[in-house]
Design a protein around this motif. Structure first.
Motif, PDB file in Angstrom:
ATOM      1  N   GLY A  35     -17.921  32.495  20.798  1.00 29.58           N
ATOM      2  CA  GLY A  35     -19.099  32.064  19.707  1.00 29.58           C
ATOM      3  C   GLY A  35     -18.592  30.686  19.050  1.00 29.58           C
ATOM      4  N   ASP A  36     -19.090  30.596  17.885  1.00 29.97           N
ATOM      5  CA  ASP A  36     -18.901  29.383  17.015  1.00 29.97           C
ATOM      6  C   ASP A  36     -17.970  29.831  16.077  1.00 29.97           C
ATOM      7  OD1 ASP A  36     -20.647  27.957  18.465  1.00 29.97           O
ATOM      8  OD2 ASP A  36     -22.477  28.660  17.267  1.00 29.97           O
ATOM      9  N   VAL A  37     -16.643  30.182  16.393  1.00 26.97           N
ATOM     10  CA  VAL A  37     -15.500  30.491  15.261  1.00 26.97           C
ATOM     11  C   VAL A  37     -15.095  29.041  15.076  1.00 26.97           C
ATOM     12  CG1 VAL A  37     -13.579  31.781  14.673  1.00 26.97           C
ATOM     13  CG2 VAL A  37     -15.624  32.792  16.300  1.00 26.97           C
ATOM     14  N   GLU A  38     -15.059  28.637  13.554  1.00 20.10           N
ATOM     15  CA  GLU A  38     -14.507  27.367  13.400  1.00 20.10           C
ATOM     16  C   GLU A  38     -13.075  27.972  12.578  1.00 20.10           C
ATOM     17  OE1 GLU A  38     -15.152  23.710  10.614  1.00 20.10           O
ATOM     18  OE2 GLU A  38     -16.925  24.512  11.770  1.00 20.10           O
ATOM     19  N   ILE A  39     -11.871  27.404  13.251  1.00 23.98           N
ATOM     20  CA  ILE A  39     -10.513  27.438  12.622  1.00 23.98           C
ATOM     21  C   ILE A  39     -10.540  26.236  11.502  1.00 23.98           C
ATOM     22  CG2 ILE A  39      -8.153  27.660  13.154  1.00 23.98           C
ATOM     23  CD1 ILE A  39     -10.111  29.964  14.053  1.00 23.98           C
ATOM     24  N   GLY A  40      -9.966  26.782  10.459  1.00 24.44           N
ATOM     25  CA  GLY A  40      -9.862  25.683   9.202  1.00 24.44           C
ATOM     26  C   GLY A  40      -8.163  25.560   8.757  1.00 24.44           C
ATOM     27  N   PRO A  41      -7.999  24.705   7.782  1.00 24.06           N
ATOM     28  CA  PRO A  41      -6.605  24.721   7.515  1.00 24.06           C
ATOM     29  C   PRO A  41      -6.213  26.012   7.137  1.00 24.06           C
ATOM     30  CG  PRO A  41      -7.968  22.786   6.586  1.00 24.06           C
ATOM     31  CD  PRO A  41      -8.790  23.882   7.278  1.00 24.06           C
ATOM     32  N   GLY A  42      -4.953  26.566   7.474  1.00 27.86           N
ATOM     33  CA  GLY A  42      -4.338  27.486   7.000  1.00 27.86           C
ATOM     34  C   GLY A  42      -4.666  28.878   7.709  1.00 27.86           C
ATOM     35  N   ASP A  43      -5.740  28.785   8.425  1.00 23.24           N
ATOM     36  CA  ASP A  43      -6.104  29.920   9.002  1.00 23.24           C
ATOM     37  C   ASP A  43      -5.164  30.539  10.486  1.00 23.24           C
ATOM     38  OD1 ASP A  43      -8.450  30.139   7.794  1.00 23.24           O
ATOM     39  OD2 ASP A  43      -9.768  29.154   9.339  1.00 23.24           O
ATOM     40  N   GLU A  44      -5.235  31.651  10.657  1.00 25.93           N
ATOM     41  CA  GLU A  44      -4.239  32.093  11.841  1.00 25.93           C
ATOM     42  C   GLU A  44      -5.012  32.880  12.810  1.00 25.93           C
ATOM     43  OE1 GLU A  44      -1.495  34.667   9.907  1.00 25.93           O
ATOM     44  OE2 GLU A  44      -0.859  33.480   8.404  1.00 25.93           O
ATOM     45  N   VAL A  45      -4.334  32.477  14.210  1.00 26.34           N
ATOM     46  CA  VAL A  45      -5.148  33.349  15.332  1.00 26.34           C
ATOM     47  C   VAL A  45      -4.135  34.029  16.030  1.00 26.34           C
ATOM     48  CG1 VAL A  45      -6.248  33.062  17.242  1.00 26.34           C
ATOM     49  CG2 VAL A  45      -6.995  31.490  15.420  1.00 26.34           C
ATOM     50  N   LEU A  46      -4.279  35.186  16.101  1.00 27.67           N
ATOM     51  CA  LEU A  46      -3.292  35.986  17.068  1.00 27.67           C
ATOM     52  C   LEU A  46      -3.887  36.710  18.118  1.00 27.67           C
ATOM     53  CD1 LEU A  46      -0.581  37.702  17.170  1.00 27.67           C
ATOM     54  CD2 LEU A  46      -1.534  39.420  15.917  1.00 27.67           C
ATOM     55  N   VAL A  47      -3.358  36.300  19.290  1.00 28.00           N
ATOM     56  CA  VAL A  47      -3.973  36.570  20.711  1.00 28.00           C
ATOM     57  C   VAL A  47      -3.379  38.064  20.984  1.00 28.00           C
ATOM     58  CG1 VAL A  47      -4.582  36.190  23.067  1.00 28.00           C
ATOM     59  CG2 VAL A  47      -4.715  34.422  21.270  1.00 28.00           C
ATOM     60  N   HIS A  48      -3.898  38.940  21.122  1.00 29.46           N
ATOM     61  CA  HIS A  48      -3.530  40.313  21.639  1.00 29.46           C
ATOM     62  C   HIS A  48      -2.972  40.403  23.091  1.00 29.46           C
ATOM     63  CE1 HIS A  48      -4.217  41.950  17.548  1.00 29.46           C
ATOM     64  NE2 HIS A  48      -5.512  41.180  17.718  1.00 29.46           N
ATOM     65  N   ASP A  49      -1.902  40.700  23.525  1.00 30.55           N
ATOM     66  CA  ASP A  49      -1.518  40.744  24.813  1.00 30.55           C
ATOM     67  C   ASP A  49      -1.551  39.673  25.775  1.00 30.55           C
ATOM     68  OD1 ASP A  49      -0.195  42.337  26.969  1.00 30.55           O
ATOM     69  OD2 ASP A  49      -2.210  43.227  27.808  1.00 30.55           O
ATOM     70  N   VAL A  69      -7.459  35.285  11.129  1.00 27.27           N
ATOM     71  CA  VAL A  69      -7.070  35.831   9.598  1.00 27.27           C
ATOM     72  C   VAL A  69      -7.596  34.566   8.792  1.00 27.27           C
ATOM     73  CG1 VAL A  69      -5.610  36.326   7.917  1.00 27.27           C
ATOM     74  CG2 VAL A  69      -5.336  37.167  10.242  1.00 27.27           C
ATOM     75  N   ARG A  70      -8.715  34.556   8.309  1.00 25.77           N
ATOM     76  CA  ARG A  70      -9.139  33.565   7.474  1.00 25.77           C
ATOM     77  C   ARG A  70      -7.985  33.145   6.071  1.00 25.77           C
ATOM     78  NH1 ARG A  70     -12.302  30.734  10.494  1.00 25.77           N
ATOM     79  NH2 ARG A  70     -14.032  31.475  11.022  1.00 25.77           N
ATOM     80  N   ALA A  71      -7.529  31.883   6.000  1.00 29.16           N
ATOM     81  CA  ALA A  71      -6.721  31.762   4.776  1.00 29.16           C
ATOM     82  C   ALA A  71      -7.678  31.803   3.489  1.00 29.16           C
ATOM     83  CB  ALA A  71      -6.271  29.997   4.896  1.00 29.16           C
ATOM     84  N   GLY A  72      -6.705  32.167   2.455  1.00 29.93           N
ATOM     85  CA  GLY A  72      -7.295  32.248   0.917  1.00 29.93           C
ATOM     86  C   GLY A  72      -7.326  30.897   0.639  1.00 29.93           C
ATOM     87  N   ILE A  77      -5.155  25.093   0.323  1.00 25.53           N
ATOM     88  CA  ILE A  77      -4.599  23.947  -0.270  1.00 25.53           C
ATOM     89  C   ILE A  77      -3.192  23.509   0.294  1.00 25.53           C
ATOM     90  CG2 ILE A  77      -3.943  23.368  -2.669  1.00 25.53           C
ATOM     91  CD1 ILE A  77      -6.297  24.756  -3.632  1.00 25.53           C
ATOM     92  N   ARG A  78      -2.263  24.792   0.318  1.00 22.70           N
ATOM     93  CA  ARG A  78      -1.047  24.567   0.750  1.00 22.70           C
ATOM     94  C   ARG A  78      -0.916  23.892   2.327  1.00 22.70           C
ATOM     95  NH1 ARG A  78       2.240  29.863   0.867  1.00 22.70           N
ATOM     96  NH2 ARG A  78       0.646  30.199  -0.504  1.00 22.70           N
ATOM     97  N   ALA A  79      -1.718  24.214   2.911  1.00 24.15           N
ATOM     98  CA  ALA A  79      -1.792  23.716   4.467  1.00 24.15           C
ATOM     99  C   ALA A  79      -2.471  22.276   4.467  1.00 24.15           C
ATOM    100  CB  ALA A  79      -2.545  24.435   5.308  1.00 24.15           C
ATOM    101  N   ARG A  80      -3.223  22.137   3.491  1.00 27.70           N
ATOM    102  CA  ARG A  80      -3.664  20.560   3.522  1.00 27.70           C
ATOM    103  C   ARG A  80      -2.386  19.543   3.141  1.00 27.70           C
ATOM    104  NH1 ARG A  80      -8.888  19.371   4.257  1.00 27.70           N
ATOM    105  NH2 ARG A  80     -10.339  21.319   4.345  1.00 27.70           N
ATOM    106  N   LEU A  81      -1.903  20.176   1.959  1.00 33.23           N
ATOM    107  CA  LEU A  81      -0.788  19.245   1.360  1.00 33.23           C
ATOM    108  C   LEU A  81       0.432  19.183   2.087  1.00 33.23           C
ATOM    109  CD1 LEU A  81      -0.700  20.698  -2.453  1.00 33.23           C
ATOM    110  CD2 LEU A  81      -1.546  18.689  -1.722  1.00 33.23           C
ATOM    111  N   GLU A  82       0.680  20.426   3.035  1.00 31.60           N
ATOM    112  CA  GLU A  82       2.053  20.310   3.891  1.00 31.60           C
ATOM    113  C   GLU A  82       1.594  19.006   5.308  1.00 31.60           C
ATOM    114  OE1 GLU A  82       2.927  24.069   5.324  1.00 31.60           O
ATOM    115  OE2 GLU A  82       3.671  24.697   3.422  1.00 31.60           O
ATOM    116  N   GLY A  83       0.144  19.251   5.682  1.00 32.77           N
ATOM    117  CA  GLY A  83      -0.089  18.243   6.561  1.00 32.77           C
ATOM    118  C   GLY A  83      -0.234  16.912   6.005  1.00 32.77           C
TER     119      GLY A  83
END
Length: 101
Positions: A35-49, A69-72, A77-83
């Motif tokens: 699909g068209d899942v866009e991953i943004g700063p701070g988002d997490e992706v966990l692949v099962h198995d 898991v979409r970031a709050g 903000i924290r991910a952008r600052l760390e970047g």
């Protein structure tokens, strides 16, 4: 959907393709979300198995499920600052002739 911690964090599952290759030409691992899942700063992706190993000279392509898991807002903000901080550390590299006076 579920909610976690500070700021609103939501999660959802999505099918994905995992590709791992280890040859003399390349060594890589890729995850392609359906699909068209866009991953943004701070988002997490966990692949099962997810597979973690492939023998030399082999290429492995498997279908799995990933949890995104979409970031709050605070996490974004924290991910952008760390970047930006890590990027400015790269600017501090000097290009000298290698001699120290």
């Amino acid at each position: 959907m579920s909610t976690f911690g500070i700021g609103k964090r939501t999660s959802f599952d999505v099918p994905c393709t995992v590709e791992i290759e280890q040859t003399s030409e390349t060594l890589h691992a890729h995850v392609i979300l359906d699909g068209d899942v866009e991953i943004g700063p701070g988002d997490e992706v966990l692949v099962h198995d997810a597979p973690t190993h492939v023998e030399f000279g082999e290429r492995l392509v498997v279908r799995r499920t990933a949890t995104v898991v979409r970031a709050g807002w605070l996490d974004r903000i924290r991910a952008r600052l760390e970047g930006y901080r890590e990027l400015t550390e790269l600017y501090e590299v000097s290009f000298s002739d290698g001699r120290v006076s």
